[in-house]
Design a protein around this motif. Structure first.
Motif, PDB file in Angstrom:
ATOM      1  N   ALA A   1      -9.350  -7.141 -30.574  1.00 44.24           N
ATOM      2  CA  ALA A   1      -9.551  -6.991 -29.090  1.00 44.24           C
ATOM      3  C   ALA A   1      -9.750  -5.465 -28.818  1.00 44.24           C
ATOM      4  CB  ALA A   1      -8.998  -7.862 -28.186  1.00 44.24           C
ATOM      5  N   ALA A   2      -8.736  -4.792 -29.203  1.00 47.94           N
ATOM      6  CA  ALA A   2      -8.571  -3.536 -28.846  1.00 47.94           C
ATOM      7  C   ALA A   2      -9.759  -2.505 -29.267  1.00 47.94           C
ATOM      8  CB  ALA A   2      -7.224  -2.862 -29.250  1.00 47.94           C
ATOM      9  N   PHE A   3     -10.005  -2.955 -30.690  1.00 48.65           N
ATOM     10  CA  PHE A   3     -11.120  -2.451 -31.421  1.00 48.65           C
ATOM     11  C   PHE A   3     -12.506  -2.620 -30.521  1.00 48.65           C
ATOM     12  CE2 PHE A   3     -14.595  -2.800 -34.266  1.00 48.65           C
ATOM     13  CZ  PHE A   3     -14.875  -1.218 -34.711  1.00 48.65           C
ATOM     14  N   CYS A   4     -12.511  -3.907 -30.074  1.00 49.52           N
ATOM     15  CA  CYS A   4     -13.872  -4.193 -29.508  1.00 49.52           C
ATOM     16  C   CYS A   4     -14.040  -3.465 -28.115  1.00 49.52           C
ATOM     17  CB  CYS A   4     -13.969  -5.650 -29.274  1.00 49.52           C
ATOM     18  SG  CYS A   4     -14.119  -6.656 -30.882  1.00 49.52           S
ATOM     19  N   PHE A   5     -12.973  -3.500 -27.537  1.00 44.43           N
ATOM     20  CA  PHE A   5     -13.223  -2.869 -26.226  1.00 44.43           C
ATOM     21  C   PHE A   5     -13.158  -1.368 -26.077  1.00 44.43           C
ATOM     22  CE2 PHE A   5     -10.825  -6.647 -24.603  1.00 44.43           C
ATOM     23  CZ  PHE A   5     -11.847  -7.202 -23.737  1.00 44.43           C
ATOM     24  N   ILE A   6     -12.468  -0.644 -26.981  1.00 44.45           N
ATOM     25  CA  ILE A   6     -12.853   0.796 -27.366  1.00 44.45           C
ATOM     26  C   ILE A   6     -14.013   1.020 -27.759  1.00 44.45           C
ATOM     27  CG2 ILE A   6     -11.771   2.930 -28.395  1.00 44.45           C
ATOM     28  CD1 ILE A   6      -9.165   1.741 -28.372  1.00 44.45           C
ATOM     29  N   LEU A   7     -14.451   0.396 -28.698  1.00 39.21           N
ATOM     30  CA  LEU A   7     -15.931   0.581 -29.320  1.00 39.21           C
ATOM     31  C   LEU A   7     -16.808   0.383 -28.066  1.00 39.21           C
ATOM     32  CD1 LEU A   7     -17.900   1.437 -31.441  1.00 39.21           C
ATOM     33  CD2 LEU A   7     -17.873  -0.785 -32.230  1.00 39.21           C
ATOM     34  N   SER A   8     -16.822  -0.566 -27.226  1.00 37.87           N
ATOM     35  CA  SER A   8     -17.673  -0.845 -26.190  1.00 37.87           C
ATOM     36  C   SER A   8     -17.737   0.299 -25.299  1.00 37.87           C
ATOM     37  CB  SER A   8     -17.312  -2.153 -25.532  1.00 37.87           C
ATOM     38  OG  SER A   8     -16.136  -2.130 -24.860  1.00 37.87           O
ATOM     39  N   GLY A   9     -16.509   0.888 -24.655  1.00 38.05           N
ATOM     40  CA  GLY A   9     -16.192   1.748 -23.739  1.00 38.05           C
ATOM     41  C   GLY A   9     -17.101   3.213 -24.392  1.00 38.05           C
ATOM     42  N   VAL A  10     -17.149   3.335 -25.756  1.00 40.54           N
ATOM     43  CA  VAL A  10     -17.616   4.641 -26.370  1.00 40.54           C
ATOM     44  C   VAL A  10     -19.222   4.477 -26.447  1.00 40.54           C
ATOM     45  CG1 VAL A  10     -18.005   5.633 -28.672  1.00 40.54           C
ATOM     46  CG2 VAL A  10     -15.586   5.136 -27.616  1.00 40.54           C
ATOM     47  N   LEU A  11     -19.595   3.214 -26.698  1.00 44.95           N
ATOM     48  CA  LEU A  11     -21.014   2.870 -26.633  1.00 44.95           C
ATOM     49  C   LEU A  11     -21.599   3.048 -25.454  1.00 44.95           C
ATOM     50  CD1 LEU A  11     -21.288  -0.166 -29.051  1.00 44.95           C
ATOM     51  CD2 LEU A  11     -22.040   2.064 -29.517  1.00 44.95           C
ATOM     52  N   VAL A  12     -20.795   2.737 -24.375  1.00 40.48           N
ATOM     53  CA  VAL A  12     -21.316   2.887 -22.753  1.00 40.48           C
ATOM     54  C   VAL A  12     -21.582   4.394 -22.602  1.00 40.48           C
ATOM     55  CG1 VAL A  12     -20.569   2.653 -20.673  1.00 40.48           C
ATOM     56  CG2 VAL A  12     -20.630   0.510 -21.927  1.00 40.48           C
ATOM     57  N   LEU A  13     -20.466   5.021 -22.959  1.00 39.34           N
ATOM     58  CA  LEU A  13     -20.480   6.443 -22.830  1.00 39.34           C
ATOM     59  C   LEU A  13     -21.868   7.246 -23.331  1.00 39.34           C
ATOM     60  CD1 LEU A  13     -16.995   7.553 -22.895  1.00 39.34           C
ATOM     61  CD2 LEU A  13     -18.291   6.839 -20.692  1.00 39.34           C
ATOM     62  N   PHE A  14     -22.041   6.823 -24.657  1.00 40.56           N
ATOM     63  CA  PHE A  14     -23.131   7.316 -25.176  1.00 40.56           C
ATOM     64  C   PHE A  14     -24.402   7.013 -24.787  1.00 40.56           C
ATOM     65  CE2 PHE A  14     -20.681   8.046 -29.221  1.00 40.56           C
ATOM     66  CZ  PHE A  14     -20.913   9.319 -29.313  1.00 40.56           C
ATOM     67  N   SER A  15     -24.437   5.638 -24.075  1.00 36.28           N
ATOM     68  CA  SER A  15     -25.722   5.131 -23.314  1.00 36.28           C
ATOM     69  C   SER A  15     -25.992   6.166 -22.340  1.00 36.28           C
ATOM     70  CB  SER A  15     -25.622   3.765 -22.874  1.00 36.28           C
ATOM     71  OG  SER A  15     -26.604   3.470 -22.435  1.00 36.28           O
ATOM     72  N   ILE A  16     -25.044   6.539 -21.581  1.00 39.95           N
ATOM     73  CA  ILE A  16     -25.464   7.544 -20.432  1.00 39.95           C
ATOM     74  C   ILE A  16     -25.747   8.825 -20.875  1.00 39.95           C
ATOM     75  CG2 ILE A  16     -24.170   8.890 -18.594  1.00 39.95           C
ATOM     76  CD1 ILE A  16     -22.231   6.493 -18.420  1.00 39.95           C
ATOM     77  N   VAL A  17     -25.297   9.318 -21.903  1.00 41.26           N
ATOM     78  CA  VAL A  17     -25.620  10.499 -22.612  1.00 41.26           C
ATOM     79  C   VAL A  17     -27.080  10.453 -23.022  1.00 41.26           C
ATOM     80  CG1 VAL A  17     -25.353  12.311 -24.410  1.00 41.26           C
ATOM     81  CG2 VAL A  17     -23.472  11.225 -23.299  1.00 41.26           C
ATOM     82  N   ILE A  18     -27.492   9.433 -23.582  1.00 45.82           N
ATOM     83  CA  ILE A  18     -28.954   9.556 -24.159  1.00 45.82           C
ATOM     84  C   ILE A  18     -29.785   9.167 -23.134  1.00 45.82           C
ATOM     85  CG2 ILE A  18     -30.407   7.970 -25.384  1.00 45.82           C
ATOM     86  CD1 ILE A  18     -28.112   7.524 -27.512  1.00 45.82           C
ATOM     87  N   PHE A  19     -29.399   8.359 -22.162  1.00 49.16           N
ATOM     88  CA  PHE A  19     -30.210   8.394 -20.774  1.00 49.16           C
ATOM     89  C   PHE A  19     -30.757   9.509 -20.179  1.00 49.16           C
ATOM     90  CE2 PHE A  19     -31.106   7.287 -16.273  1.00 49.16           C
ATOM     91  CZ  PHE A  19     -31.931   6.513 -16.291  1.00 49.16           C
ATOM     92  N   HIS A  20     -29.490  10.491 -19.921  1.00 46.72           N
ATOM     93  CA  HIS A  20     -29.607  11.676 -19.389  1.00 46.72           C
ATOM     94  C   HIS A  20     -30.485  12.522 -20.134  1.00 46.72           C
ATOM     95  CE1 HIS A  20     -28.101  15.877 -18.379  1.00 46.72           C
ATOM     96  NE2 HIS A  20     -28.837  15.468 -17.467  1.00 46.72           N
ATOM     97  N   GLN A  21     -30.825  12.384 -21.530  1.00 47.15           N
ATOM     98  CA  GLN A  21     -31.474  13.241 -22.350  1.00 47.15           C
ATOM     99  C   GLN A  21     -32.969  12.486 -22.062  1.00 47.15           C
ATOM    100  OE1 GLN A  21     -31.093  15.840 -24.180  1.00 47.15           O
ATOM    101  NE2 GLN A  21     -28.694  15.566 -23.486  1.00 47.15           N
TER     102      GLN A  21
END
Length: 265
Positions: free
Chosen positions: A185-205
């Motif tokens: 569960a910890a792996f899933c939630f940390i990975l989901s948080g990282v993916l969300v932040l990467f989504s913001i970065v790509i959207f800004h681009q």
């Protein structure tokens, strides 16, 4: 002469077969090891897990709220660009965009650009065709980069998948009363948080690529409150995952030390 065997139960609830003599003692020892109980969580440990899960649920809620709204980016023309009593602005998210026509008289005199979007006016919203026909969208003569927009949307959807998987792991851990599923569960939630932040970065681009596609209309741009929700969600998900890792450490150490304690007794 046949040995007399009997069944004994110790204070830990383990059941073994013991008999008179050395053979019976070995049988009892084997029986006790074979039927060792799996450690269960205490009420305090279960409460801490629920508290960490509440933090993760806040991140999930903010992610769903941000993904479902179209206020990721705001593009505004100068309020006197059209030379009449109205001006136009646009706001869009991962799935659709809206063009709003506002009255210049309603805008703050000190504001140079059209907006904000909360002012009364006409609105025209359409869903993007990135996911259907693969067409780029045109906003104020500027063309989107569909590859970047698709990448941002896919990362956001993958993060939702990881959140659901992590929630299932926590539900199984609480229902079974065992800490085995805390680390997945910890792996899933940390990975989901990282993916969300990467989504913001790509959207800004993608926003920067949209602005650089045409320079005939000057635009003021900014990331809006939907991005703030998603960014806060990413931080909450990563923090919740770290809490699950911390809560799983005592259980792992306990399980490693348990066989050694049994062998010494």
């Amino acid at each position: 002469m046949w040995s007399n065997f009997f069944v004994q139960q110790d204070e830990d609830g383990r059941i073994g077969v013991a008999g008179a003599g050395q053979g019976g003692g070995l049988g009892g020892m084997k029986g006790g090891r074979a039927h060792r109980r799996v450690p269960k969580m205490s009420d305090s440990q279960e409460g801490k897990i629920k508290l960490a899960f509440f933090v993760a649920i806040i991140g999930v809620t903010l992610t769903v709220l941000g993904m479902g709204t179209e206020f990721w980016a705001v593009l505004a023309q100068p309020k006197h660009f059209s030379g009449n009593h109205t001006c136009q602005m646009a706001h869009y998210g991962l799935w659709k965009g809206c063009i709003r026509t506002l009255w210049v008289a309603d805008i703050d005199p000190e504001r140079t650009s059209c907006g904000p979007a909360e002012l009364p006016g006409e609105s025209n919203c359409t869903y993007f065709k990135f996911f259907t026909s693969g067409e780029n969208a045109v906003i104020f003569k500027k063309t989107t980069n569909k590859n970047l927009n698709l990448a941002a949307a896919i990362l956001a959807l993958l993060s939702l998948t990881m959140m659901v998987t992590g929630s299932i792991c926590i539900g199984m851990s609480l229902s079974k009363g065992v800490p085995f599923f805390l680390k997945p569960a910890a792996f899933c939630f940390i990975l989901s948080g990282v993916l969300v932040l990467f989504s913001i970065v790509i959207f800004h681009q993608s926003v920067l690529a949209l602005l650089s596609s045409d320079h005939s209309i000057p635009l003021h741009h900014e990331l809006s409150w939907s991005v703030a929700c998603v960014g806060s969600a990413g931080a909450a998900l990563i923090f919740g995952g770290i809490l699950f890792i911390i809560l799983s450490l005592p259980f792992s150490l306990w399980q490693k030390c348990l066989p050694h304690k049994n062998s010494t007794t």
